[in-house]
Design a protein around this motif. Structure first.
Motif, PDB file in Angstrom:
ATOM      1  N   ARG A   1      57.760   5.806 -56.499  1.00 20.93           N
ATOM      2  CA  ARG A   1      58.578   6.219 -55.104  1.00 20.93           C
ATOM      3  C   ARG A   1      57.932   5.510 -53.721  1.00 20.93           C
ATOM      4  NH1 ARG A   1      57.580  11.710 -53.173  1.00 20.93           N
ATOM      5  NH2 ARG A   1      55.735  10.626 -52.552  1.00 20.93           N
ATOM      6  N   ASP A   2      56.669   5.639 -53.877  1.00 19.23           N
ATOM      7  CA  ASP A   2      55.922   5.029 -52.661  1.00 19.23           C
ATOM      8  C   ASP A   2      56.082   3.386 -52.581  1.00 19.23           C
ATOM      9  OD1 ASP A   2      55.126   7.473 -52.026  1.00 19.23           O
ATOM     10  OD2 ASP A   2      53.040   7.429 -52.523  1.00 19.23           O
ATOM     11  N   ILE A   3      55.805   2.690 -53.666  1.00 21.20           N
ATOM     12  CA  ILE A   3      56.006   1.452 -53.560  1.00 21.20           C
ATOM     13  C   ILE A   3      57.575   0.809 -53.421  1.00 21.20           C
ATOM     14  CG2 ILE A   3      55.701  -0.866 -54.929  1.00 21.20           C
ATOM     15  CD1 ILE A   3      52.920   0.716 -54.051  1.00 21.20           C
ATOM     16  N   SER A   4      58.431   1.448 -53.900  1.00 25.40           N
ATOM     17  CA  SER A   4      59.804   0.945 -53.908  1.00 25.40           C
ATOM     18  C   SER A   4      60.569   1.661 -52.708  1.00 25.40           C
ATOM     19  CB  SER A   4      60.600   1.703 -55.365  1.00 25.40           C
ATOM     20  OG  SER A   4      60.052   1.210 -56.295  1.00 25.40           O
ATOM     21  N   GLY A   5      59.933   2.674 -52.051  1.00 19.07           N
ATOM     22  CA  GLY A   5      60.553   3.159 -50.871  1.00 19.07           C
ATOM     23  C   GLY A   5      62.168   4.042 -51.260  1.00 19.07           C
ATOM     24  N   CYS A   6      62.092   4.317 -52.426  1.00 17.28           N
ATOM     25  CA  CYS A   6      63.400   4.934 -52.748  1.00 17.28           C
ATOM     26  C   CYS A   6      63.508   6.292 -52.248  1.00 17.28           C
ATOM     27  CB  CYS A   6      63.423   5.004 -54.479  1.00 17.28           C
ATOM     28  SG  CYS A   6      62.056   5.520 -55.363  1.00 17.28           S
ATOM     29  N   ASP A   7      64.338   6.947 -52.477  1.00 15.83           N
ATOM     30  CA  ASP A   7      64.588   8.507 -52.192  1.00 15.83           C
ATOM     31  C   ASP A   7      63.980   9.451 -53.302  1.00 15.83           C
ATOM     32  OD1 ASP A   7      66.059   7.978 -49.740  1.00 15.83           O
ATOM     33  OD2 ASP A   7      67.379   7.030 -51.075  1.00 15.83           O
ATOM     34  N   ARG A   8      64.298   8.975 -54.456  1.00 10.00           N
ATOM     35  CA  ARG A   8      63.848   9.802 -55.576  1.00 10.00           C
ATOM     36  C   ARG A   8      63.728   8.984 -56.751  1.00 10.00           C
ATOM     37  NH1 ARG A   8      68.523  13.553 -57.928  1.00 10.00           N
ATOM     38  NH2 ARG A   8      66.798  14.186 -59.326  1.00 10.00           N
ATOM     39  N   VAL A   9      63.039   9.407 -57.793  1.00  3.59           N
ATOM     40  CA  VAL A   9      62.914   8.610 -59.110  1.00  3.59           C
ATOM     41  C   VAL A   9      63.302   9.636 -60.431  1.00  3.59           C
ATOM     42  CG1 VAL A   9      60.939   7.708 -60.647  1.00  3.59           C
ATOM     43  CG2 VAL A   9      60.516   7.566 -58.129  1.00  3.59           C
ATOM     44  N   TYR A  10      64.230   8.701 -60.935  1.00  2.09           N
ATOM     45  CA  TYR A  10      64.992   9.362 -62.170  1.00  2.09           C
ATOM     46  C   TYR A  10      63.781   9.015 -63.463  1.00  2.09           C
ATOM     47  CZ  TYR A  10      69.358   9.306 -60.058  1.00  2.09           C
ATOM     48  OH  TYR A  10      70.563   9.408 -59.523  1.00  2.09           O
TER      49      TYR A  10
ATOM     50  N   ALA B   1      45.140   2.268 -58.619  1.00  2.00           N
ATOM     51  CA  ALA B   1      43.667   2.669 -58.841  1.00  2.00           C
ATOM     52  C   ALA B   1      43.290   4.192 -58.158  1.00  2.00           C
ATOM     53  CB  ALA B   1      42.665   1.689 -58.304  1.00  2.00           C
ATOM     54  N   SER B   2      44.194   4.334 -57.046  1.00  2.00           N
ATOM     55  CA  SER B   2      44.023   5.712 -56.176  1.00  2.00           C
ATOM     56  C   SER B   2      44.952   6.541 -56.689  1.00  2.00           C
ATOM     57  CB  SER B   2      43.992   5.387 -54.498  1.00  2.00           C
ATOM     58  OG  SER B   2      45.371   5.028 -54.285  1.00  2.00           O
ATOM     59  N   LYS B   3      46.048   6.240 -57.048  1.00  2.00           N
ATOM     60  CA  LYS B   3      47.136   7.188 -57.315  1.00  2.00           C
ATOM     61  C   LYS B   3      47.214   7.698 -58.671  1.00  2.00           C
ATOM     62  CE  LYS B   3      50.217   6.903 -53.797  1.00  2.00           C
ATOM     63  NZ  LYS B   3      50.480   7.863 -52.920  1.00  2.00           N
ATOM     64  N   LEU B   4      46.821   7.048 -59.708  1.00  2.00           N
ATOM     65  CA  LEU B   4      46.833   7.351 -61.155  1.00  2.00           C
ATOM     66  C   LEU B   4      45.373   7.903 -61.799  1.00  2.00           C
ATOM     67  CD1 LEU B   4      49.211   4.842 -62.144  1.00  2.00           C
ATOM     68  CD2 LEU B   4      49.738   7.088 -62.216  1.00  2.00           C
ATOM     69  N   CYS B   5      44.318   7.401 -61.074  1.00  2.00           N
ATOM     70  CA  CYS B   5      43.075   7.676 -61.695  1.00  2.00           C
ATOM     71  C   CYS B   5      42.840   9.133 -61.797  1.00  2.00           C
ATOM     72  CB  CYS B   5      41.728   6.812 -61.342  1.00  2.00           C
ATOM     73  SG  CYS B   5      42.032   5.123 -61.561  1.00  2.00           S
TER      74      CYS B   5
ATOM     75  N   ARG C   1      52.108  11.519 -61.237  1.00  2.00           N
ATOM     76  CA  ARG C   1      51.583  10.558 -60.500  1.00  2.00           C
ATOM     77  C   ARG C   1      52.254   9.054 -60.569  1.00  2.00           C
ATOM     78  NH1 ARG C   1      45.482  12.291 -61.664  1.00  2.00           N
ATOM     79  NH2 ARG C   1      45.285  14.150 -60.172  1.00  2.00           N
ATOM     80  N   ALA C   2      52.598   8.731 -61.687  1.00  2.00           N
ATOM     81  CA  ALA C   2      53.534   7.499 -61.889  1.00  2.00           C
ATOM     82  C   ALA C   2      54.726   7.354 -61.064  1.00  2.00           C
ATOM     83  CB  ALA C   2      53.672   7.387 -63.277  1.00  2.00           C
ATOM     84  N   SER C   3      55.420   8.893 -61.119  1.00  2.00           N
ATOM     85  CA  SER C   3      56.760   8.561 -60.343  1.00  2.00           C
ATOM     86  C   SER C   3      56.394   8.509 -58.618  1.00  2.00           C
ATOM     87  CB  SER C   3      57.425   9.977 -60.409  1.00  2.00           C
ATOM     88  OG  SER C   3      57.685  10.251 -61.819  1.00  2.00           O
ATOM     89  N   THR C   4      55.428   9.220 -58.446  1.00  2.00           N
ATOM     90  CA  THR C   4      54.865   9.017 -56.981  1.00  2.00           C
ATOM     91  C   THR C   4      54.573   7.753 -56.411  1.00  2.00           C
ATOM     92  OG1 THR C   4      54.216  11.307 -56.753  1.00  2.00           O
ATOM     93  CG2 THR C   4      53.391   9.949 -55.152  1.00  2.00           C
ATOM     94  N   LEU C   5      53.951   7.002 -57.545  1.00  2.00           N
ATOM     95  CA  LEU C   5      53.743   5.357 -57.327  1.00  2.00           C
ATOM     96  C   LEU C   5      54.838   4.681 -57.098  1.00  2.00           C
ATOM     97  CD1 LEU C   5      51.149   3.267 -57.254  1.00  2.00           C
ATOM     98  CD2 LEU C   5      52.009   2.930 -59.637  1.00  2.00           C
TER      99      LEU C   5
END
Length: 157
Positions: free
Chosen positions: A82-91, A153-157, A76-80
């Motif tokens: 990615r979604d905020i950064s607009g990156c291709d992946r998260v290391y 609040a919606s991604k991590l709870c 969930r933290a990685s998705t957050l």
């Protein structure tokens, strides 16, 4: 392993106890986990750290609840990020030598930014830390944090 109140010699425990300092970079927390943006100077906008709140060196020392939640909270933290950064992946990188308290680096990887390719991201980190490369813009990090806190609040709870 130390008790749940932390280790007096641990930099991560000291940061967690310093509410005014932590408030600058904190994105989200619950009873066991804390997501924060990398403090200034940040190597990249969106470079975050996911900390276990209890003083704990890593998964080998997790209690049962931490072990059960780990995969979900990292995803969930990685998705957050990615979604905020607009990156291709998260290391996701953790060594645990600088501070023996689990703090997982979640690093946005953008295909069009060669500084974020594989081990180049480590060079970027060292270059920003030494002043040989510019840090992420303070204003861009503040904007990122604002958006991330709203979405957390919606991604991590």
């Amino acid at each position: 392993m130390t008790d749940q109140h932390g280790d007096a010699t641990c930099a991560i425990c000291a940061l967690h106890a310093n509410a005014p300092r932590l408030a600058l970079d904190e994105v989200w927390r619950n009873d066991r986990w804390l997501l924060r943006h990398h403090p200034q100077p940040a190597p990249l906008t969106g470079w975050c750290l996911l900390d276990v709140r209890r003083h704990c060196s890593g998964p080998v020392d997790f209690d049962e609840t931490e072990a059960r939640e780990w995969g979900v909270v990292v995803q969930r933290a990685s998705t957050l990020v990615r979604d905020i950064s607009g990156c291709d992946r998260v290391y996701a990188i953790a060594f645990g030598e600088g501070a023996r308290h689990l703090h997982l680096h979640l690093i946005p990887r953008c295909a069009d930014d060669q500084r974020t390719t594989a081990w180049s991201v480590a060079d970027l980190y060292r270059n920003v830390e030494s002043g040989r490369a510019a840090a992420a813009s303070v204003e861009r990090v503040k904007e990122w944090l604002f958006r991330a806190r709203l979405m957390a609040a919606s991604k991590l709870c």
